[in-house]
Design a protein around this motif. Structure first.
Motif: not given
Length: 280
Positions: A127-132, A150-151, A182-190
């Motif tokens: 839930h929420g974010i899962a980053t890096a 989630a993102r 994802m790796l080159l932009t760092g942008d979120f996906i839903d």
């Protein structure tokens, strides 16, 4: 790695050095009312469950302890507003040396590989974010169920730090071009994009997330333990092989599986047109 703003963990010493270090990972047995389901909850909510050294060590210890336990399924969750925001950047920045970073990422890798080596399937409840490194954790789990809110992001590149270690499981779960995007932009996906790309298995409304996780865990628990553990090990071993070697290993695995009491009972029950009687 994390590019999400985090409170300084040193301002919350009770989260790191409290009387019960186990509080960094809360453990619940027979979770969701299902015997054999163990839920591990990352418990640094004020820091979005960032993976401090202490949290990594505690998570590894709790996972390792389950290897020879009676657990059938492990659920990995996060407390508070997020699943996991990656490594604790303030902690990392406080000790800038090559030796320290090599040891830190080796420690993280050890924890991630423990998930893969467990005989029990591990489900990420996101839930929420899962980053890096948090996204890495999702990708490393065998299965993942996400809230529709989630993102996900491998956001280190936004800080000039390519998410190299998260790239390992991400590239083994997600289509290559989607992973590199994802790796080159760092942008979120839903969550829906994550499901489309293969990062998560199921998406549910936030208020139905636990029900979806519980249903998946219960379905796995209803299957014979030895078939599930053998199957998980075979699945990952054959992925690293060429197709001929994979077939040889799979054939040998199936032959051994057919000699097990559970398979003999399952096949006979099918022939007899009755439910199988598994030995617990």
């Amino acid at each position: 790695m994390s590019a999400h703003p985090q409170p300084d963990s040193r301002s919350h010493p009770e989260r790191e050095t409290g009387h019960d270090r186990g509080s960094l990972v809360e453990v619940e047995h027979d979770a969701y009312g299902t015997p054999g389901v163990v839920r591990l909850t990352l418990n640094r909510p004020a820091a979005f469950n960032a993976l401090s050294e202490a949290l990594l060590d505690e998570l590894h210890a709790q996972l390792a302890a389950l290897e020879k336990s009676d657990a059938r399924v492990v659920v990995l969750a996060g407390a508070g507003r997020a699943f996991c925001a990656g490594h604790d950047l303030k902690e990392m920045r406080a000790a800038p040396s090559l030796d320290y970073y090599q040891r830190l990422f080796a420690r993280c890798t050890k924890t991630m590989l423990t998930i893969r080596r467990l005989p029990q399937p591990v489900i990420a409840r996101v839930h929420g974010i899962a980053t890096a490194a948090g996204c890495q954790l999702v990708a490393m789990c065998d299965l993942a169920v996400a809230a529709d809110t989630a993102r996900f992001a491998t956001s280190g590149v936004n800080l000039g730090l390519f998410c190299a270690t998260p790239a390992v499981p991400l590239s083994r779960n997600v289509m290559p071009k989607a992973a590199l995007d994802m790796l080159l932009t760092g942008d979120f996906i839903d969550a829906l994009a994550a499901k489309l790309h293969g990062l998560v298995n199921r998406v549910a409304p936030l208020d139905g997330l636990d029900a979806e996780v519980a249903a998946l865990a219960a379905s796995i628990c209803a299957k014979p333990r030895d078939a599930v553990s053998m199957g998980k090990a075979l699945f990952y071993r054959q992925l690293e092989m060429g197709v001929e070697a994979a077939y040889q290993l799979a054939g040998q695995t199936m032959a051994c599986n057919m000699m097990m009491d559970t398979a003999l009972e399952g096949v006979q029950a099918f022939i007899d047109k009755r439910p199988p009687e598994w030995r617990r």
